[in-house]
Design a protein around this motif. Sequence first.
Motif, PDB file in Angstrom:
ATOM      1  N   PRO A  39       7.054  14.491   8.146  1.00  0.00           N
ATOM      2  CA  PRO A  39       7.466  13.702   9.310  1.00  0.00           C
ATOM      3  C   PRO A  39       7.782  12.237   9.004  1.00  0.00           C
ATOM      4  O   PRO A  39       8.474  11.582   9.788  1.00  0.00           O
ATOM      5  N   ASN A  40       7.283  11.709   7.881  1.00  0.00           N
ATOM      6  CA  ASN A  40       7.511  10.296   7.553  1.00  0.00           C
ATOM      7  C   ASN A  40       8.845  10.128   6.830  1.00  0.00           C
ATOM      8  O   ASN A  40       8.916   9.718   5.673  1.00  0.00           O
ATOM      9  N   ASP A  83       9.632   5.214  -6.127  1.00  0.00           N
ATOM     10  CA  ASP A  83       8.603   5.687  -7.053  1.00  0.00           C
ATOM     11  C   ASP A  83       9.012   7.018  -7.675  1.00  0.00           C
ATOM     12  O   ASP A  83       8.743   7.278  -8.847  1.00  0.00           O
ATOM     13  N   VAL A  84       9.660   7.855  -6.879  1.00  0.00           N
ATOM     14  CA  VAL A  84      10.199   9.130  -7.360  1.00  0.00           C
ATOM     15  C   VAL A  84      11.561   9.320  -6.705  1.00  0.00           C
ATOM     16  O   VAL A  84      11.726   9.042  -5.514  1.00  0.00           O
ATOM     17  N   THR A 132       3.648  12.039   2.703  1.00  0.00           N
ATOM     18  CA  THR A 132       4.573  11.344   1.801  1.00  0.00           C
ATOM     19  C   THR A 132       5.667  10.631   2.585  1.00  0.00           C
ATOM     20  O   THR A 132       6.275  11.200   3.494  1.00  0.00           O
ATOM     21  N   TYR A 133       5.918   9.387   2.218  1.00  0.00           N
ATOM     22  CA  TYR A 133       7.022   8.640   2.825  1.00  0.00           C
ATOM     23  C   TYR A 133       8.305   8.975   2.063  1.00  0.00           C
ATOM     24  O   TYR A 133       8.354   8.853   0.837  1.00  0.00           O
ATOM     25  N   PRO A 155       0.792  -1.235   0.000  1.00  0.00           N
ATOM     26  CA  PRO A 155       0.000   0.000   0.000  1.00  0.00           C
ATOM     27  C   PRO A 155       0.820   1.278   0.000  1.00  0.00           C
ATOM     28  O   PRO A 155       0.256   2.351  -0.160  1.00  0.00           O
ATOM     29  N   TYR A 156       2.140   1.199   0.228  1.00  0.00           N
ATOM     30  CA  TYR A 156       2.919   2.417   0.393  1.00  0.00           C
ATOM     31  C   TYR A 156       3.855   2.666  -0.785  1.00  0.00           C
ATOM     32  O   TYR A 156       4.551   1.770  -1.250  1.00  0.00           O
ATOM     33  N   ARG A 157       3.854   3.896  -1.240  1.00  0.00           N
ATOM     34  CA  ARG A 157       4.823   4.357  -2.214  1.00  0.00           C
ATOM     35  C   ARG A 157       5.740   5.345  -1.503  1.00  0.00           C
ATOM     36  O   ARG A 157       5.381   5.890  -0.463  1.00  0.00           O
ATOM     37  N   TYR A 158       6.906   5.580  -2.078  1.00  0.00           N
ATOM     38  CA  TYR A 158       7.826   6.483  -1.387  1.00  0.00           C
ATOM     39  C   TYR A 158       8.681   7.261  -2.370  1.00  0.00           C
ATOM     40  O   TYR A 158       8.869   6.866  -3.520  1.00  0.00           O
TER      41      TYR A 158
END
Length: 258
Positions: A133-134, A169-170, A109-110, A25-28
Amino acid sequence: MLDKQLLGDFMANISSKDEDAARGPYRYLALHLRFEVDMVAYSMCDFGGGEYEKKELKAYRETHFPLLIERLKNSKPISPAELRKLGRCPMTPEEAAVVLASFGFKRGTYIYLAGSQIYGGNSRMHPFTSLYPNLVTKETLLTPSELAPFRNFSSQLAALDFIVCATSDVFAMTDSGSQLSSLVSGYRTYYGGGHAPTLRPNKGRLAAILSENSTIAWKSFEDRVRKMIEEGQRVHVRGRGRSIYRQPRSPECMCKSQ
């Protein structure tokens, strides 16, 4: 095969459906923030830390960069303001945060932070972590025992950063001239299939935009930063003396069949 062994299923050019399943579920976003003490000191720029910071960086230069000190004795000094205008000053964590915000990255955003220790530590990073903060690093993701085999090998620590940045992802950088940023951006350009965005600010243009911070409207700031970033994502024929790692699709560095 080497890329598959190194990066597993987290290849930049896998299909979006497979990517969603692989990543969960997480993109970063991965950020290579070049603001280490050696880079800050060598730049000769002013970062708003007052006399204490100036004396500290001067002492660091005298200890670690004696050749720079000798060269400065025989050259015309350039003011910190002029250096910033010319795009020669490292981007601060605060500036990096503002650029990401202007490009639409939200508070949740991670972000993986690649690189070495940030000059100024937590106090310098506070504006960034307040907005994002992530934030994680290899030191916070890995346990001490997992990190121990790499601890005394800077190239292996850099390899960990490369893997995370190459498969993000970026990928965003604050200094396009660094070796890690060049290798990562080149990899993503060559293997990404157009689906591995890299954010590469032009520090000269960014300095001009930031110089208007007391008068520029946020919407205008967003538009100008986005235009700058989008132009930096274009793949160009490699210019003379440019990094072949950063621009691997150039005809002059491709193998040609007879």
